[in-house]
Design an enzyme around this catalytic site. Structure first.
Site, short mmCIF file in Angstrom:
data_model
loop_
_atom_site.label_atom_id
_atom_site.label_comp_id
_atom_site.label_asym_id
_atom_site.label_seq_id
_atom_site.Cartn_x
_atom_site.Cartn_y
_atom_site.Cartn_z
N ASP A 1 0.86 -1.18 0.00
CA ASP A 1 0.00 0.00 0.00
C ASP A 1 0.89 1.23 0.00
O ASP A 1 1.93 1.26 0.69
CB ASP A 1 -0.91 0.00 1.23
N ASP B 1 -6.78 -1.51 -4.83
CA ASP B 1 -7.91 -1.23 -3.94
C ASP B 1 -8.87 -0.22 -4.59
O ASP B 1 -10.08 -0.35 -4.46
CB ASP B 1 -7.42 -0.68 -2.60
#
Length: 170
Positions: A130, A148
Site C-alpha cells: 500500500d 484497492d
C-alpha cells in the site's frame, strides 16, 4: 435499444467479452510495477508529501482491508491468496456469461484486476504493498493502493448497474 447502458447486439457482446477478457491479465502487471516502484523508492515509514491531503508512503499490509487480521500469525496470507484467486475465477466466469452488459462487465473487470493485483503482491511477497495516504489535518485514512481503487470503483459500478436496472424495470 442499443443505448449507452443497453444490451449490445450479439456480435458487439462477443467483441466486448473478448476486449474485457484480454485486458484483465494486463492490469495486475501494471499495478504490480507501480507497487514495486514504491518498494524500491521508499522504506516503510517514509512519507513523501505530494499535495495537501495526499502523501506517498510504504506500508506492507499482511491482512485484508484496513489491515484486518494482519497480526493473525501467517495463515491469512494463504487464506487471502486463495480467496482472491477464487474471486478472480468467479468474476471471469460472470464476465463470460454476461459480457453484453457493459457497465456490469466493466465493474467486474475492475474488481478482477484489483483482486489479481493484490493476489500477485500477496503470493510473491506475503503482503500487499500500500502506498497512497490520504489525510485531513491529523486524521489519516488507512494506506491503500491502485488495486484497492479498482476494487472499490468496480463495487460502486455494480451498485450503479443494479440501481439503473431497477429504475429501468419500473
Amino acid at each position: 435499444a442499443n443505448g449507452c447502458l443497453g444490451r449490445p447486439k450479439r456480435s458487439e457482446s462477443a467483441s466486448l467479452q473478448s476486449l474485457v477478457l484480454l485486458r484483465v491479465p494486463h492490469r495486475p502487471c501494471s499495478i504490480r510495477r507501480r507497487s514495486s516502484y514504491f518498494e524500491r523508492a521508499l522504506d516503510p515509514g517514509d512519507v513523501v508529501p505530494v499535495l495537501p491531503g495526499f502523501n506517498f508512503v510504504l506500508a506492507h499490509n499482511r491482512g485484508a482491508a484496513f489491515s484486518f487480521l494482519a497480526d493473525a500469525g501467517g495463515w491469512q496470507r494463504w487464506f487471502f491468496t486463495i480467496l482472491a484467486a477464487a474471486v478472480v475465477v468467479f468474476v471471469l466466469r460472470l464476465l463470460w456469461k454476461h459480457g453484453g452488459k457493459w457497465l456490469f462487465s466493466l465493474s467486474l473487470t475492475l474488481i478482477a484486476a484489483g483482486a489479481a493485483g493484490n493476489l500477485i503482491d500477496r503470493a510473491l511477497s506475503g503482503y500487499v504493498v500500500d502506498f497512497i495516504d490520504l489525510y485531513w489535518q491529523s486524521w489519516h485514512w488507512p494506506a491503500f493502493n491502485v488495486a484497492d481503487i479498482a476494487i472499490c470503483t468496480g463495487a460502486a459500478g455494480l451498485v450503479l448497474d443494479e440501481l439503473l436496472g431497477v429504475a429501468r424495470d419500473r
